[in-house]
Design a protein around this motif. Structure first.
Motif, PDB file in Angstrom:
ATOM      1  N   ALA A  22      -1.969   3.592   9.866  1.00 25.27           N
ATOM      2  CA  ALA A  22      -3.008   3.081   8.958  1.00 25.27           C
ATOM      3  C   ALA A  22      -3.620   4.173   8.086  1.00 25.27           C
ATOM      4  O   ALA A  22      -4.829   4.219   7.886  1.00 25.27           O
ATOM      5  CB  ALA A  22      -4.100   2.364   9.765  1.00 25.27           C
ATOM      6  N   HIS A  23      -2.780   5.059   7.608  1.00 25.63           N
ATOM      7  CA  HIS A  23      -3.279   6.122   6.726  1.00 25.63           C
ATOM      8  C   HIS A  23      -3.353   5.698   5.271  1.00 25.63           C
ATOM      9  O   HIS A  23      -4.055   6.289   4.487  1.00 25.63           O
ATOM     10  CB  HIS A  23      -2.360   7.358   6.823  1.00 25.63           C
ATOM     11  N   LYS A  24      -2.590   4.679   4.935  1.00 29.79           N
ATOM     12  CA  LYS A  24      -2.456   4.333   3.518  1.00 29.79           C
ATOM     13  C   LYS A  24      -3.347   3.181   3.080  1.00 29.79           C
ATOM     14  O   LYS A  24      -3.282   2.733   1.948  1.00 29.79           O
ATOM     15  CB  LYS A  24      -0.988   3.964   3.203  1.00 29.79           C
ATOM     16  N   PHE A  25      -4.070   2.622   4.033  1.00 36.47           N
ATOM     17  CA  PHE A  25      -4.969   1.522   3.647  1.00 36.47           C
ATOM     18  C   PHE A  25      -6.208   1.588   4.510  1.00 36.47           C
ATOM     19  O   PHE A  25      -6.199   2.190   5.589  1.00 36.47           O
ATOM     20  CB  PHE A  25      -4.272   0.171   3.789  1.00 36.47           C
ATOM     21  N   SER A  26      -7.253   0.983   4.010  1.00 43.16           N
ATOM     22  CA  SER A  26      -8.471   1.010   4.811  1.00 43.16           C
ATOM     23  C   SER A  26      -8.528  -0.233   5.696  1.00 43.16           C
ATOM     24  O   SER A  26      -7.978  -1.283   5.350  1.00 43.16           O
ATOM     25  CB  SER A  26      -9.698   1.030   3.901  1.00 43.16           C
ATOM     26  N   GLY A  27      -9.140  -0.065   6.831  1.00 43.34           N
ATOM     27  CA  GLY A  27      -9.249  -1.160   7.790  1.00 43.34           C
ATOM     28  C   GLY A  27      -9.969  -2.366   7.239  1.00 43.34           C
ATOM     29  O   GLY A  27      -9.806  -3.479   7.724  1.00 43.34           O
ATOM     30  N   GLN A  28     -10.816  -2.154   6.230  1.00 42.75           N
ATOM     31  CA  GLN A  28     -11.508  -3.300   5.611  1.00 42.75           C
ATOM     32  C   GLN A  28     -10.528  -4.153   4.813  1.00 42.75           C
ATOM     33  O   GLN A  28     -10.635  -5.376   4.756  1.00 42.75           O
ATOM     34  CB  GLN A  28     -12.632  -2.846   4.669  1.00 42.75           C
ATOM     35  N   GLU A  29      -9.562  -3.483   4.206  1.00 40.01           N
ATOM     36  CA  GLU A  29      -8.605  -4.206   3.361  1.00 40.01           C
ATOM     37  C   GLU A  29      -7.515  -4.897   4.185  1.00 40.01           C
ATOM     38  O   GLU A  29      -7.084  -5.986   3.856  1.00 40.01           O
ATOM     39  CB  GLU A  29      -7.941  -3.230   2.387  1.00 40.01           C
ATOM     40  N   TYR A  78       0.834  -1.212   0.000  1.00 40.00           N
ATOM     41  CA  TYR A  78       0.000   0.000   0.000  1.00 40.00           C
ATOM     42  C   TYR A  78       0.862   1.252   0.000  1.00 40.00           C
ATOM     43  O   TYR A  78       0.624   2.204  -0.729  1.00 40.00           O
ATOM     44  CB  TYR A  78      -0.931   0.023   1.231  1.00 40.00           C
ATOM     45  N   GLU A 103      -5.923  -5.203   8.351  1.00 42.98           N
ATOM     46  CA  GLU A 103      -5.966  -4.821   9.768  1.00 42.98           C
ATOM     47  C   GLU A 103      -4.765  -3.961  10.097  1.00 42.98           C
ATOM     48  O   GLU A 103      -3.657  -4.268   9.677  1.00 42.98           O
ATOM     49  CB  GLU A 103      -5.876  -6.065  10.658  1.00 42.98           C
TER      50      GLU A 103
END
Lengths: 268, 164, 787
Positions: free
Chosen positions: C610-617, C573, C619
């Motif tokens: 976790a700024h570069k990816f979403s928590g859904q994608e 990411y 953890e």
């Protein structure tokens, strides 16, 4: 350890007064026998009289014919003393063989002689050199002093103040250490003086330190290890334990005596 | 109870203690100097070795009251601030310790050996002088190496780096 | 390899606190309101307790409680357990007698726990213990393994002849047949002497109870705090597992003796709730001699069948193992599955049969002590091999070579499949380092000085890295023997390794950090190792059996794999690349075929912010755990050569030279590994020459202090020559085998083989004390008397 009261006199007279006055009083010198015994609750003095503050009991003096060592002189001080090394090197060597360095920094000649542990080293030196044990009350010849296991000629309230060793012509101490405790399993001190040859054995006897008359006789003919060849100490009267039964101890007395004589004669 | 005062690691300390208090108990329990350890009851293991008036002694075989007015140094008093004493550094450099329990007594004994025998110590002397210190982990091999190196370093003021 | 990675002799991280006296051993801890415990112990080896009167003791100053087995039973505190079920030949389960933490009705060895006094000070507790009146009916006692089954003394109701089990392993008929065809049979009677472990730190425990949360904390000198918690919870029933925290801080040596769950920590925990105060107990050395689990104590008859050409055809071994008065935690496994499966040694032996009777005596419980079963097996094999070589007139080195296993994997007739090794290489290197060719010259020199010189070999093997859980489960173990790890990467890139292993001298804080440094390319200074606290660390099995490298580090290795995999996802990411293109090397994530890369620390930060990816994608966070269950035992092996000189006039033995060549597989930290060898050899030499627990016939321990039990001192040992050969272990990702026990396993046989060599083959039992050596020398010297 059980509870006790602690006293620190600064003179022999004060110490003697305390011993006379107090109930169940014991002297502590270096403390390396007494304190472990008290920790195991096997001794329970109500009063402990510490001689470490009595400066008059320290020091080593050499005269023409003897070396006199104050009772509170430590094993380390004896081992390092230039006077002792020059006059009776065997005695300095013996002191160096007691316990370990930390023990030698605390343990004292007076404590050792007063306690008369059957496996202690100094009693052998005293007996072989014909030392005089000086107390606050009298002088006692070594031959009259050691009376048995932990028993001496000292009376109640009597304090060893110094030990005087005549300077021998030749002397040596050989120690076979107990593998665990490092006390003497068998220690033999041989000394040759003008008039007399003595062989004293510690660690081995049921009644503590003793003289080995047969070896003394044999050495009178010639002071040499060879004179002891084939001479065996009888097993009767010796200690037996897991480290050495009486047969082995008897054998070691012979070996250590021969080696001590060899060391004494090799010293020149 | 009895009053006692002594100097420990350069600091004056006092205590009100039972006469039966051993020096090692006074150090560990009253002063919370727990680097001095107890490993036996018979004055043989040497885990409790400290210096009293400049000489190594077994803190388990002396009453605290007997140290009245004495100068006592424990393992905690050996380093100069953050800088290890050369003997401490040598034990680390030469892997002279494993579980660390005998180590304070070993190091205090080692410094005492150097004080008495000088900076150039042969193996036999070191092994002989360790008569009163037991280690169950190291087989003494690296302790002997560490003491020889530490002794040298105490003379030079630095620790030899090469352990191999 | 980085400067602090695998294979580097990194100086230990833990040493700073130890050399400055700032470690935290259990006895160094003081808990608020702490009271002191002292145990009244049995002065008798075997007695019925008719009554205990604690009235006078309770009235003593400072006393908070005086507790006995009666109160323990009333509170339904369970007994201590043995966690390995052994079945006898006839299929019956072993006879485990009750093992209450405070005696109930009977005492069975000197030192058995009779009552607990809790007081404001230790001195007061001791004073009060003396006021407890116990009315004993003294019973006859038995202490010898060889005598107990026919002694008529009955120690436990469940075992009328004091036999715990009659166990066996191997093919008896194949062995009998081989012996029938043998050209030569070598026979030996062997005593493997009883040892007292003697970690210099005595055991200690502080039990604490918090009524607010209804939970307990135990500070204890344990090699395996989680197992302690499991046993205290599930079997002894002190508290549910989640209400019990066990902390094993700095521990001053274990050698096996701190694996077990003992009476003292059990009772201190229970008493803490009863008294409402933290209860501290510290063992003194005499108590340690009386009550720490002892080691070894076998009586064995062993026979080796030889063929025409000096080849070993078969081995027949019959052993009685003294287990003491109660079954300690792993007691039953030591003389069975940790012993007989090693009887093949390094040799290709077609048939082996071993019978072991485990027996009760009125002595301290016996359990694992450094090597545990394997030193006993090695001693049997290596004494037989040496004597067989001598009896058949072969050079002992040549005899060994002829019989070495040459092809791997090798299936022995006693369970084990050796995976890798090169026994010739170790022997060749050892012979060279020991200057074997120069021995006869040195022997002549010694003779000129009136000394007898001897040389002895020990080609040992051990099974370490215990162990595949399914395998040990099938053999009776009550637990699995995997290990766990958690790698917790912090947002700043520093790393905590939480391990179920426990260090008590092994240097895990350094070696585990080296593994992390090596794999993640970070400095070891940014890595800390957390162990010894059940509240911090996930369940783990602890440190023993040389398992922390092979099993503990493999778990860390596996967790690091997961951290790297997760890091790659984050890196994909961050660098806007496909995950499949991300490579991790030298502490950097990079995109294959480009010059784009991001450091490990930056990826850690990105994982947490976790700024570069979403928590859904994906953890957030960077923390992974792993449980590693080994697929096989590991098989460290090597050759130790002892050369010594003895004085026939005094019996004093001086070791002149010690050569050890070991194959531990891949070395993580050679300095630490060599240190383990040194320590092991010292303990093995101790067993051979110095140490032995001696009970008198009434059951009193004669060797109950250092005044009578000889510990090896510096002066008793030489500097050691340690060499290595390396065949990587194929069953774990690091290729490591384990090194903690090798010296203790190898050394005893090498020493005794050397002494008997010096004495012209006269046999001698361990410990070969000066007295024993002198006596044997007399016998060796004596002309054979005419009949």
């Amino acid at each position: 350890m059980y509870a006790f009261a602690y006293h620190r006199p600064t003179s022999v007279r004060q110490a003697a007064n305390l011993l006379g006055k107090l109930d169940e009083a014991k002297i502590v010198a270096g403390g390396h026998t007494l304190l472990p015994t008290m920790k195991q609750r096997l001794a329970a003095p109500a009063n402990l009289v510490d001689l470490n503050g009595v400066n008059e009991l320290r020091g080593i003096e050499r005269s023409g014919r003897s070396v006199t060592i104050g009772a509170m002189t430590t094993h380390a001080e004896v081992a390092e003393s230039a006077d002792v090394k020059a006059a009776i090197p065997a005695l300095a060597e013996l002191a160096e063989m007691i316990g370990d360095p930390a023990v030698r920094h605390r343990g004292t000649i007076g404590g050792s002689v007063a306690n008369n542990d059957p496996a202690a080293d100094y009693p052998a030196a005293c007996l072989a050199l014909g030392a005089t044990i000086v107390t606050n009350k009298r002088k006692i010849a070594a031959d009259e002093y050691f009376k048995g296991l932990f028993e001496t000629a000292l009376g109640d309230g009597e304090i060893v103040t110094k030990v005087s060793f005549p300077i021998p012509q030749k002397a040596a101490y050989m120690k076979f250490r107990n593998p665990a405790s490092r006390y003497a399993l068998v220690g033999v001190f041989v000394a040759k003086r003008a008039a007399e040859i003595r062989v004293a054995v510690t660690g081995a006897g049921q009644n503590g330190v003793f003289r080995w008359a047969a070896a003394e006789e044999a050495l009178k003919k010639r002071f040499a290890a060879k004179s002891l060849e084939g001479l065996a100490h009888p097993a009767e009267g010796l200690n037996g334990d897991i480290h050495a039964d009486v047969t082995y101890r008897a054998h070691l007395i012979g070996v250590m005596a021969r080696r001590a004589v060899a060391a004494a004669t090799d010293r020149e | 109870m009895a009053a006692v005062s002594m100097t420990v690691n350069g600091k004056a300390v006092t205590g009100d203690i039972e006469p039966r208090t051993l020096l090692v108990q006074f150090l560990r329990e009253n002063l919370r100097l727990t680097g001095t350890h107890v490993g036996c009851d018979t004055s043989q293991c040497g885990a409790c070795v400290v210096h009293m008036d400049g000489r190594a002694i077994k803190a388990c075989t002396i009453l605290a009251l007997q140290c009245e007015r004495a100068q006592v140094t424990t393992i905690e008093g050996l380093a100069n601030g953050a800088e290890l004493h050369p003997m401490q550094a040598a034990f680390r450099e030469h892997h002279g310790l494993q579980c660390g329990f005998c180590t304070p007594g070993m190091i205090m004994t080692a410094v005492d050996i150097v004080n008495r025998k000088g900076n150039s110590l042969d193996e036999h002397t070191i092994r002989n002088e360790l008569e009163g210190n037991l280690c169950r982990c190291t087989g003494y091999h690296n302790i002997v190496k560490a003491i020889a190196a530490g002794a040298q370093a105490m003379g030079h003021g630095l620790v030899a780096q090469a352990a191999e | 390899m980085t400067a602090t990675g695998i294979g580097a002799s990194v100086r230990r991280k833990e040493d700073q606190r130890f050399v400055t006296g700032r470690g935290h051993y259990v006895d160094d801890l003081t808990r608020p309101g702490q009271a002191y415990a002292y145990f009244l112990r049995s002065p008798h080896a075997h007695a019925v307790i008719r009554a205990i009167d604690t009235g006078a003791a309770r009235a003593k100053p400072g006393v908070l409680a005086v507790l006995t087995g009666e109160e323990l039973a009333a509170d339904k505190v369970g007994g201590l357990i043995c966690g390995w079920m052994i079945h006898s030949k006839d299929g019956t389960p072993m006879k485990a007698g009750p093992h209450p933490a405070l005696a109930q009705g009977k005492v069975r060895y000197v030192g058995d726990h009779v009552a607990l006094v809790v007081a404001e000070s230790l001195a007061e507790a001791k004073d009060a213990a003396e006021a407890i009146q116990v009315d004993y009916e003294v019973l006859p006692a038995v202490v010898d393994a060889g005598a107990t089954q026919t002694s008529g003394v009955q120690i436990h109701e469940v075992a009328p002849d004091n036999t715990v089990f009659r166990w066996h392993l191997g093919d008896k008929s194949a062995v009998d047949q081989a012996f029938a065809n043998a050209k030569h049979v070598t026979k030996l009677d062997i005593t493997n002497n009883r040892l007292v472990p003697n970690a210099i730190e005595p055991r200690a425990a502080i039990g604490e109870y918090d009524p607010g949360s209804d939970s307990f904390t135990l500070y204890t000198t344990s090699q395996n705090p989680h197992v302690a918690r499991l046993v205290l919870s599930a079997f002894i029933g002190i508290a549910p597992e989640h209400k019990l925290r066990v902390i094993a801080p700095d521990v001053g040596g274990g050698f096996g003796s701190k694996i077990f769950i003992y009476a003292e920590e059990t009772v201190c925990l229970w008493a803490a709730k009863k008294v409402g105060r933290p209860v501290k107990w510290t063992c003194d050395r005499m108590e340690a001699f009386l009550c720490d689990a002892h080691g070894r104590d076998h009586v064995t008859h062993a026979e080796m069948a030889l063929g025409e050409d000096g080849r070993i055809l078969a081995l027949r071994v019959s052993t009685i193992a003294n287990l003491g008065a109660y079954l300690s935690t792993f007691a039953s496994s030591v003389p069975t599955y940790l012993y007989a499966p090693l009887l093949s040694g390094q040799y290709d032996i077609p048939a082996i049969y071993c019978e072991v009777d485990g027996v009760y005596t009125n002595t301290a419980p016996v359990d694992a002590y450094r090597g545990a079963g394997r030193p006993e097996a090695t001693f049997v094999v290596e004494r037989l091999v040496e004597v067989a070589a001598r009896e058949t007139g072969m050079d002992p080195a040549k005899f060994r070579k002829r019989n070495y296993i040459k092809k791997f994997p090798h299936q022995t007739p006693v369970i084990m499949t050796y995976d890798a090794g090169d026994y010739h290489a170790s022997l060749a290197k050892a012979l060279e380092l020991a200057d074997y060719n120069g021995f006869s010259r040195r022997k002549r020199e010694s003779a000129r000085n009136g000394k007898l010189r001897g040389i002895g070999f020990s080609s040992y093997i051990e099974a370490c890295g215990i162990a595949p859980s399914a395998a040990v489960g099938s053999l009776g173990a009550g637990v699995g023997l995997w290990e766990s790890a958690e790698v917790r990467v912090n947002p700043t890139g520093s790393i905590e390794i939480l391990t179920g292993s426990h260090a008590h001298g092994q240097g895990h804080e350094t070696t585990f950090a080296q593994l992390v440094s090596d794999r993640l390319g970070v400095s070891i200074d940014t890595v800390s190792v957390v162990h010894g606290d059940t509240d911090k660390v996930q369940f783990g099995m602890g440190t023993y059996g040389s398992r922390s490298g092979a099993v503990g580090m493999s778990a860390i290795y596996k967790a690091i794999d997961k951290v790297i995999a997760k890091g790659k996802k984050v890196a994909a990411y961050v660098m806007e690349a496909s995950e499949g293109d991300i490579e991790f090397k030298d502490g950097k994530f990079s995109v294959a075929g480009t010059d784009k890369s991001v450091g490990f620390g930056d990826i850690a930060l990105q994982a947490y912010i976790a700024h570069k990816f979403s928590g859904q994608e994906l953890e957030p966070g960077l923390k992974e755990g792993a449980f590693y269950d080994p697929t096989n035992f590991t098989f460290p092996a090597g050759v130790h050569i002892c050369e010594l000189e003895l004085d026939p006039d005094t019996g004093i033995v001086a070791i002149a030279k010690w050569t050890a060549v070991d194959d531990f597989g891949v070395l993580i930290n050679p300095m630490i590994v060599e240190g383990q060898v040194h320590g092991g050899v010292a303990q093995g030499v101790g067993q051979a020459l110095h140490e032995g627990a001696v009970y008198d016939q009434s059951g009193q321990l004669v060797t109950a202090s250092y005044m009578d039990y000889q510990m090896p001192r510096a002066i008793d040992l030489p500097s050691l020559t340690v060499g290595m050969t390396v065949t990587p272990c194929p069953s774990n990702p690091l290729g490591v085998k384990g090194c903690g026990e090798a010296g203790a396993i190898a050394a005893p046989a090498a020493v005794i083989n050397a002494i008997t060599d010096a004495l012209g083959h006269e046999d001698i039992a361990m410990p070969a004390t000066p007295q024993a050596v002198w006596r044997a020398a007399q016998k060796a010297r004596m002309p054979i008397a005419a009949e």
